[in-house]
Structure formats: C-alpha cells, structure tokens
Design a protein around this motif. Structure first.
Motif, PDB file in Angstrom:
ATOM      1  N   VAL A   5      18.843 -14.495  -5.422  1.00 48.87           N
ATOM      2  CA  VAL A   5      19.499 -13.927  -4.252  1.00 48.87           C
ATOM      3  C   VAL A   5      20.526 -14.935  -3.758  1.00 48.87           C
ATOM      4  O   VAL A   5      20.213 -16.099  -3.533  1.00 48.87           O
ATOM      5  N   GLU A   6      21.744 -14.478  -3.605  1.00 50.02           N
ATOM      6  CA  GLU A   6      22.838 -15.325  -3.146  1.00 50.02           C
ATOM      7  C   GLU A   6      23.250 -14.918  -1.737  1.00 50.02           C
ATOM      8  O   GLU A   6      22.953 -13.818  -1.278  1.00 50.02           O
ATOM      9  N   LEU A   7      23.957 -15.817  -1.083  1.00 50.64           N
ATOM     10  CA  LEU A   7      24.431 -15.528   0.274  1.00 50.64           C
ATOM     11  C   LEU A   7      25.300 -14.277   0.307  1.00 50.64           C
ATOM     12  O   LEU A   7      25.227 -13.494   1.253  1.00 50.64           O
ATOM     13  N   ARG A   8      26.106 -14.069  -0.713  1.00 50.02           N
ATOM     14  CA  ARG A   8      26.970 -12.880  -0.744  1.00 50.02           C
ATOM     15  C   ARG A   8      26.132 -11.610  -0.731  1.00 50.02           C
ATOM     16  O   ARG A   8      26.530 -10.597  -0.150  1.00 50.02           O
ATOM     17  N   HIS A   9      24.958 -11.645  -1.359  1.00 47.66           N
ATOM     18  CA  HIS A   9      24.065 -10.488  -1.328  1.00 47.66           C
ATOM     19  C   HIS A   9      23.593 -10.217   0.096  1.00 47.66           C
ATOM     20  O   HIS A   9      23.591  -9.075   0.556  1.00 47.66           O
ATOM     21  N   LEU A  10      23.172 -11.288   0.783  1.00 46.40           N
ATOM     22  CA  LEU A  10      22.689 -11.134   2.157  1.00 46.40           C
ATOM     23  C   LEU A  10      23.803 -10.673   3.085  1.00 46.40           C
ATOM     24  O   LEU A  10      23.588  -9.822   3.947  1.00 46.40           O
ATOM     25  N   ARG A  11      25.007 -11.242   2.929  1.00 42.20           N
ATOM     26  CA  ARG A  11      26.135 -10.826   3.770  1.00 42.20           C
ATOM     27  C   ARG A  11      26.476  -9.353   3.530  1.00 42.20           C
ATOM     28  O   ARG A  11      26.757  -8.603   4.466  1.00 42.20           O
ATOM     29  N   ALA A  12      26.455  -8.945   2.279  1.00 43.00           N
ATOM     30  CA  ALA A  12      26.749  -7.549   1.951  1.00 43.00           C
ATOM     31  C   ALA A  12      25.706  -6.622   2.564  1.00 43.00           C
ATOM     32  O   ALA A  12      26.039  -5.624   3.209  1.00 43.00           O
ATOM     33  N   PHE A  13      24.432  -6.955   2.369  1.00 46.24           N
ATOM     34  CA  PHE A  13      23.357  -6.121   2.891  1.00 46.24           C
ATOM     35  C   PHE A  13      23.410  -6.016   4.406  1.00 46.24           C
ATOM     36  O   PHE A  13      23.320  -4.920   4.965  1.00 46.24           O
ATOM     37  N   THR A  14      23.555  -7.142   5.102  1.00 49.72           N
ATOM     38  CA  THR A  14      23.557  -7.096   6.570  1.00 49.72           C
ATOM     39  C   THR A  14      24.761  -6.321   7.093  1.00 49.72           C
ATOM     40  O   THR A  14      24.654  -5.617   8.093  1.00 49.72           O
ATOM     41  N   SER A  15      25.886  -6.426   6.413  1.00 48.42           N
ATOM     42  CA  SER A  15      27.062  -5.683   6.864  1.00 48.42           C
ATOM     43  C   SER A  15      26.868  -4.178   6.681  1.00 48.42           C
ATOM     44  O   SER A  15      27.164  -3.390   7.585  1.00 48.42           O
ATOM     45  N   VAL A  16      26.352  -3.770   5.534  1.00 50.64           N
ATOM     46  CA  VAL A  16      26.103  -2.334   5.314  1.00 50.64           C
ATOM     47  C   VAL A  16      25.056  -1.834   6.306  1.00 50.64           C
ATOM     48  O   VAL A  16      25.204  -0.766   6.897  1.00 50.64           O
ATOM     49  N   ALA A  17      24.008  -2.625   6.515  1.00 47.58           N
ATOM     50  CA  ALA A  17      22.948  -2.217   7.449  1.00 47.58           C
ATOM     51  C   ALA A  17      23.482  -2.089   8.865  1.00 47.58           C
ATOM     52  O   ALA A  17      23.125  -1.163   9.590  1.00 47.58           O
TER      53      ALA A  17
END
Length: 177
Positions: A5-17
C-alpha cells in the motif's frame, strides 16, 4: 496476500470517499479518471477487500471502506504534520462549509501567519465538525448550535446580523416592523 500500500493509494481512496465521485476526486488529485480507477483497484487488490461500491450513478463506501477511511485519513494527516515539522513550518487546516465571512477572515489569517510563521490552508467541506473528528482539518468554523467533539475547545467568534430585504413591489405584502 501482498500489502504494498502506497501513499498514492491512500490519497486516491480518501479523495474518492470524500467526494463520493471518481471524476471530482480525479480533478482534485490532478490525474485522469482511468488512472484513479486503476489506483483504487490496486489498493483493493493489495488489501484483498472491496472498499467502494460503484455503479454508473453513485459511489458508496462498503462497510470495510467506512471502517478503513478514518484510519487512512489519520495516516495522511499524521504524515502531513510530520512533513510540516521537517520543513520547520506548521500549516493549520481551517475547515468551513460556507463562504468565509468578510471582512475578518482574510486579515485574521494574514495576521496569524505573520505572528506565528505558520500558514493557514482553507478546506471547504460539507461537514467541518466531521472533518475535525477525522483529523482532516485542525479548526472547524461552524454556524449555529452543535455538539463539539470531545477534547475540543470552542471559541465564539461573532454573531451575524440578519436582515430581511423586500422588493419594492411587495410593499403591501411585506410588513416588517
């Protein structure tokens, strides 16, 4: 099971959420919608769970996604705070859900930045208190009555005057006195 899991994954997920929209999240992250979809698919694949239910009309968090979201937001907020320390500069995130009041907001923020060396970033959010609870903002500007989060301090800023303005054409119907 791979846990890459990379930071870009977390940033993408939180933005979509947060936006409940791939197109708005892609806009915010300055990437294409297909790239965002691939990033979310990679995250779900790496975790071996579905975080989002998506159809052509809506995006919703799964139960697992709803449980994962505050943790992902906390990781990103903590990282942002750590980076601010390394840069020797603190950034306060000010959350609000309406147009910022004038004339006090901009001068107050400028004065604060000059006095402290810190900076203030503005975050428009539908629910500033929820953003505060999730540590997405440091300060929430709210209107009206509310239940402040535990371990939060409140400061009353001002009372707004309310004025009714009637059209000159409704004199006989509009009696304000």
């Amino acid at each position: 099971m791979s846990m890459d899991v990379e930071l870009r994954h977390l940033r993408a997920f939180t933005s979509v959420a947060r936006h409940r929209s791939f197109s708005r999240a892609a806009e915010e992250l300055l990437i294409t919608q297909p790239a965002l979809s691939r990033t979310i698919a990679q995250l779900e694949g790496n975790l071996n769970v579905r975080l989002l239910d998506r159809s052509s009309r809506h995006v919703e968090l799964t139960a697992t996604g709803a449980e994962f979201l505050p943790h992902a937001e906390r990781v990103l907020a903590t990282l942002d705070q750590a980076l601010a320390v390394v840069r020797h500069k603190v950034t306060l995130r000010l959350g609000f859900s309406w147009l910022l009041p004038d004339p006090w907001a901009q001068p107050a923020m400028s004065h604060f930045e000059q006095d402290t060396g810190a900076s203030v970033t503005l975050t428009r959010t539908d629910d500033p208190l929820q953003a505060l609870r999730q540590r997405a903002v440091d300060i929430a500007l709210v209107r009206g009555d509310f239940d402040p989060p535990t371990a939060a301090r409140t400061v009353h800023l001002y009372d707004e005057p309310r004025i009714a303005v009637c059209s000159e054409h409704c004199d006989r119907h509009c009696h304000v006195g």
